[in-house]
Design an enzyme around this catalytic site. Structure first.
Site, PDB file in Angstrom:
ATOM      1  N   GLU A 204      -5.023  -1.134  -0.804  1.00 26.71           N
ATOM      2  CA  GLU A 204      -3.665  -0.235  -0.361  1.00 26.71           C
ATOM      3  C   GLU A 204      -3.890  -0.152   1.144  1.00 26.71           C
ATOM      4  OE1 GLU A 204      -2.553   3.259  -2.169  1.00 26.71           O
ATOM      5  OE2 GLU A 204      -2.063   2.174  -4.081  1.00 26.71           O
ATOM      6  N   GLU A 321      -1.227  -2.163 -10.106  1.00 27.54           N
ATOM      7  CA  GLU A 321      -1.982  -0.900 -10.138  1.00 27.54           C
ATOM      8  C   GLU A 321      -0.270  -0.167 -10.251  1.00 27.54           C
ATOM      9  OE1 GLU A 321      -3.059   2.521  -7.459  1.00 27.54           O
ATOM     10  OE2 GLU A 321      -4.795   0.960  -7.054  1.00 27.54           O
TER      11      GLU A 321
END
Length: 403
Positions: A204, A321
């Protein structure tokens, strides 16, 4: 009682033998996962999958007395035909650090990662290994910048991770150390092990100093080229959530009201990046909104990125995710299962036309891991309805391999 036990043991024994044979076949001819246009390819055919996140594996496996937790998750996941696991190959500074300081490693922690890879291989589950973190958890960007600052480098913020030569040197050293590691259990170098499906540059990534995505473009190009110079066997991705940037300004309307310094389009168009990823947490990104609003966002988010991966970037996608937290207002197990079912239905429908390999739910844990609970945890042995849902999705995705 004894006679009955013997009678029911035969199908159980058959299943064990079948799984063992399947694992042996994998060991004999595993093959590296490749990409071709917008599909993942394995041994010449399409590769569709259902998978999961278990970021904690190396950390737990560092203690040999706790390794059964890793084994349990892999065996339970394999029983549900989950075939891809995403986990961390980093822990920088702090407790149980893999990288204690720049270039200095704890061999016992590396043994933990060796064990994770070996257990994945035993169970026929491929790994996506992330090489760093955007956040301070397990070190990440803040730790790298702190190390550089302590060494006298002119750094001012965590965003210097992407531009400072000293920091970039630290990161490259870590990449090289991990990729060239020879597993003490399997005796196979990580870069030569097909049980590893892909490397992920960073979990991320975000950049506050430049919201356009251009700073990330430069860093990704440099680091992706570096990874490929060491390891041409494995796939490589960035590790992005999917936020749009400035390369196609009209796309920013899909974002949940803000940018984070990445550009889903330009960051993934870099040649050395093999596939795209998205994450989605509408319960966090749209906190306070009702379930229908959050689900509508999820539908737009998935559809937009799937379309862009297929038509603009022209690379396959993984939804790497997603989950629903037990800490959300009004949470229930049935609500979580309903959410996951909706996501899985979208993934399957997209996969039927190619373009997406599968999804990785966040996250699966073993029993007795309360200290790692984040609200999203799924313990397969304790959540039969969710376990059944995951298995159904696995079977549907695997069936597409032969469609």
């Amino acid at each position: 009682m004894t006679r009955f036990s013997r009678i029911i043991s035969f199908p159980v024994l058959f299943l064990v033998v079948a799984l063992a044979c399947e694992a042996r076949l994998f060991l004999q001819s595993p093959g590296f996962v490749r990409t071709q246009n917008t599909e993942f390819i394995l041994n010449g055919g399409p590769f569709f999958f259902n998978g999961f996140n278990s970021y904690w594996m190396m950390n737990v496996a560092t203690d040999p007395s706790q390794r059964s937790k890793v084994s349990d998750v892999f065996s339970q996941a394999a029983a549900s035909r989950l075939s891809v696991c995403r986990t961390w190959a980093f822990n920088d500074g702090g407790s149980q650090a893999l990288q204690i300081s720049p270039g200095v490693y704890d061999e016992l922690v590396f043994h933990g990662l060796d064990f994770v890879i070996a257990e994945a291989r035993k169970n026929g589950i491929r790994l996506i290994l992330s090489l760093s973190n955007n956040y301070k958890d397990f070190g990440g960007r803040p730790q790298y910048v702190s190390w550089a600052k302590n060494a006298g480098a002119p750094v001012n913020s965590d965003d210097d991770f992407y531009t400072n030569e000293v920091v970039k040197g630290y990161y490259k050293n870590h990449v090289k150390r991990v990729l060239t590691r020879i597993n003490t259990i399997t005796r196979v170098a990580y870069k030569d092990d097909p049980i590893i499906m892909a490397w992920e540059l960073i979990n991320e990534p975000r950049c506050q100093v430049n919201y356009s995505g251009k700073t990330l473009d430069g860093w990704i190009q440099e680091m992706a080229s570096f990874v490929k110079s060491i390891d041409s066997n494995h796939l490589l991705t960035v590790g992005m959530e999917g936020f749009y940037g400035d390369s196609m300004p009209e796309k920013k309307a899909i974002n949940p009201g803000y940018q984070v310094g990445t550009d889903f389009i330009s960051n993934h168009l870099i040649k050395e990046i093999d596939f795209t990823t998205i994450h989605a947490y509408p319960d966090i990104w749209l906190s306070g909104k009702d379930d229908s609003t959050q689900m509508a966002f999820m539908q737009r988010w998935m559809t937009s990125h799937f379309t862009d991966s297929e038509t603009i970037i022209k690379k396959p996608m993984i939804f790497s995710e997603f989950g629903k937290s037990s800490k959300d207002p009004g949470y229930s197990l049935s609500a979580r299962d309903s959410f996951l079912n909706a996501v899985y239905t979208n993934i399957y429908n997209f996969a039927r036309s190619g373009g997406i390999g599968g999804g990785l739910v966040w996250q699966i844990m073993a029993e007795g891991m309360q200290s790692y609970d984040d609200g999203y945890e799924i313990v397969l042995s304790q959540n039969p309805s969710t376990s059944s849902l995951l298995a159904q999705q696995s079977n549907k995705m695997i069936a597409l391999d032969h469609a």
